[in-house]
Design a protein around this motif. Sequence first.
Motif, PDB file in Angstrom:
ATOM      1  N   PHE A 506      15.443  59.827   6.104  1.00 11.52           N
ATOM      2  CA  PHE A 506      16.892  59.670   5.965  1.00 11.52           C
ATOM      3  C   PHE A 506      17.170  58.859   4.696  1.00 11.52           C
ATOM      4  O   PHE A 506      16.429  57.918   4.373  1.00 11.52           O
ATOM      5  CB  PHE A 506      17.485  58.931   7.163  1.00 11.52           C
ATOM      6  N   VAL A 507      18.232  59.217   4.015  1.00  9.67           N
ATOM      7  CA  VAL A 507      18.734  58.407   2.905  1.00  9.67           C
ATOM      8  C   VAL A 507      20.190  58.083   3.211  1.00  9.67           C
ATOM      9  O   VAL A 507      21.006  58.990   3.405  1.00  9.67           O
ATOM     10  CB  VAL A 507      18.615  59.136   1.559  1.00  9.67           C
ATOM     11  N   ASN A 508      20.456  56.788   3.311  1.00 10.87           N
ATOM     12  CA  ASN A 508      21.798  56.333   3.709  1.00 10.87           C
ATOM     13  C   ASN A 508      22.254  56.985   5.012  1.00 10.87           C
ATOM     14  O   ASN A 508      23.426  57.321   5.188  1.00 10.87           O
ATOM     15  CB  ASN A 508      22.823  56.610   2.599  1.00 10.87           C
ATOM     16  N   GLY A 509      21.308  57.184   5.922  1.00 10.84           N
ATOM     17  CA  GLY A 509      21.617  57.752   7.222  1.00 10.84           C
ATOM     18  C   GLY A 509      21.704  59.256   7.258  1.00 10.84           C
ATOM     19  O   GLY A 509      21.887  59.841   8.327  1.00 10.84           O
ATOM     20  N   THR A 537      15.013  55.572   5.064  1.00  9.59           N
ATOM     21  CA  THR A 537      14.568  55.278   6.424  1.00  9.59           C
ATOM     22  C   THR A 537      13.597  56.370   6.876  1.00  9.59           C
ATOM     23  O   THR A 537      13.820  57.555   6.633  1.00  9.59           O
ATOM     24  CB  THR A 537      15.759  55.226   7.395  1.00  9.59           C
ATOM     25  N   VAL A 538      12.539  55.945   7.565  1.00 12.42           N
ATOM     26  CA  VAL A 538      11.564  56.886   8.114  1.00 12.42           C
ATOM     27  C   VAL A 538      11.488  56.685   9.624  1.00 12.42           C
ATOM     28  O   VAL A 538      11.320  55.560  10.094  1.00 12.42           O
ATOM     29  CB  VAL A 538      10.163  56.667   7.509  1.00 12.42           C
ATOM     30  N   LYS A 539      11.635  57.778  10.364  1.00 11.15           N
ATOM     31  CA  LYS A 539      11.459  57.740  11.818  1.00 11.15           C
ATOM     32  C   LYS A 539      10.197  58.516  12.166  1.00 11.15           C
ATOM     33  O   LYS A 539      10.073  59.691  11.848  1.00 11.15           O
ATOM     34  CB  LYS A 539      12.670  58.343  12.538  1.00 11.15           C
ATOM     35  N   VAL A 540       9.253  57.831  12.849  1.00 12.35           N
ATOM     36  CA  VAL A 540       7.956  58.423  13.175  1.00 12.35           C
ATOM     37  C   VAL A 540       7.884  58.694  14.677  1.00 12.35           C
ATOM     38  O   VAL A 540       8.118  57.799  15.484  1.00 12.35           O
ATOM     39  CB  VAL A 540       6.800  57.493  12.761  1.00 12.35           C
ATOM     40  N   SER A 541       7.534  59.929  15.043  1.00  4.19           N
ATOM     41  CA  SER A 541       7.392  60.307  16.447  1.00  4.19           C
ATOM     42  C   SER A 541       6.008  60.907  16.667  1.00  4.19           C
ATOM     43  O   SER A 541       5.766  62.040  16.256  1.00  4.19           O
ATOM     44  CB  SER A 541       8.460  61.330  16.856  1.00  4.19           C
ATOM     45  N   PRO A 542       5.099  60.169  17.285  1.00  6.39           N
ATOM     46  CA  PRO A 542       3.796  60.758  17.624  1.00  6.39           C
ATOM     47  C   PRO A 542       3.952  61.799  18.735  1.00  6.39           C
ATOM     48  O   PRO A 542       4.645  61.561  19.717  1.00  6.39           O
ATOM     49  CB  PRO A 542       2.972  59.567  18.127  1.00  6.39           C
TER      50      PRO A 542
END
Length: 567
Positions: A506-509, A537-542
């Motif tokens: 994400f960049v600026n949401g 922003t980075v969201k990581v989901s294993p």
Amino acid sequence: MPITRKRLAGAACLTAGALVGVIAVPSAAIAEPGEAASYAHAQFIGIPDSLLEGLSTADLATLDGATLEHNPNYTSADWADGATQIAGGNGLILSEDIDATLLGSLELGDIGLDLGGSLGDILQIGAVTEWTKASRFGGSVAFAGTASAMDGAVKALPDGGGYVLDAPAIDEAPAAALNLDLGAVSVSAEIGALYAAAGDNRNPIKARKGVPGGWYAHQTDYGIAGVDIAVGGSVIEPTLETLESLLSVLGLSLEDAGLLNEHGQVVVSVDTLLEQHGVTSINDLPEGTNLLEYLPGAVITTIENTVSDLLGSQLQDDLLGNLADAVESGLLESVLDTLDLDLLDQLGLGGLVDTLDGLLGGLLGGLLGGVLDSADVGELLGAITDGIFDLLGGLNDSLLAPLTAELSAALALNVNNVTDEGSLDAGGMLSISALEVNILDGQLVLPLATATVGPNTWQGFDRGELAVSGSADAVGDVVTVEAIDDTFLPGVVHNIERTMFHYRWFVNGTPVQQDWSQTGEVSLELTKPWMVNGEITVKVSPKLWKLWEETGPFEYTIEEGTTLSAN
């Protein structure tokens, strides 16, 4: 300018024209060596420690059941003796059989119980097995029971993925036989095939499409093919002997009617007991139900129904003929001489002998040419059958109370015994015994077919490290994140090749990119001018490969020019 990667102990600092740092990412919380990640125990018969004193280590191991624990740090040297690795490498299994002959060496007198010898004298067991499975990541399952029920109770999923608990079709092969003789009361129980299974699934996977029953998750199951029960003893024998005497002069017997077994005990159908419990199957009983709670009443009902049906099934002419033979042979006179008058009073038949003596005397006195008068024989038959039905009708008054007192103190068979201590990863356990034999009000308690799982420590997600490199000064720059030293989820899943990591950028949401990676390395290219100075922003989901069960997401924010932090 080129960027070199370096690992920082704390927050990552950004220098002009460069992005270098370390952020925390999900990784497995590895248990300390020796700390079990998962635990399973299966034991067909639980025996008090006091009875086991003096046994060799090998014999104790045979009776103690199959115990298995597993840990992400374990190597083959740490495995329990006899344990083998299941397909996929994520767990162990252990199966053991019992040497039933050892029960004969456990003398009940050694613990102060005078029950006629050894444990093997009152309890015999058939072909049974104990099976456990413990995974590296906190899941476990246990089975104990008749060997024939094993394959149906614990079903393996494809590719070593796990196990489901399912009710098998269990046959009538006997699992155990109980013979308890306390003098006042004796009880025999033939216990059909039975099993208990427990499972607790502590990994992120909750279901797998196409598999009936899904994955086990804090689940217990039990099954009993049936229980054949017979009751005797001095509290009931006088009543049975009186009935037998009265029936004998009619050419009938309790054994021929199917009421008694070869030991002279009253055979009670388990269906009669289940009807009193309000169920049709022994496997539908609520947790902890004493199957024998209504046994005294069932014994009386069985006697009443069996004898009534026996008399009702006879032809009048046959009964008259048999009674005439008893009169002529002197059998009836002998029976009347041996009947216990005090007992008859207790049974509500105080005047029966006098009545029958009077009728018999009149019958013999009126003999014409050595031939009995059929009307007189009929009157005698009526008096005898009336006496039998009076005896049956009074059993609730004469027999129920003493039989209840003796049976309730002697034996309980508790079905579906569950101990649930709640969350297994908080140190609790989940256990079930298919059948608990409780002798002499708890003086000897023998759980049969016990399966236990837990405590299980979930090797959950913690924050490891991720190297961040690249630059974010202009369009076309690339930011790369990469796992350091393979610390991404070690020990949680089968192996790194079976794990997928989903990244959302994400960049600026605003979502700009998503990536899949099995190595934990992904990159974001700044393709638009507005992305250059934006918050990344980075969201990581294993996720587990093929199963797509997600844990997370975990969110990490890169703040250009200041610090790099994980949220």
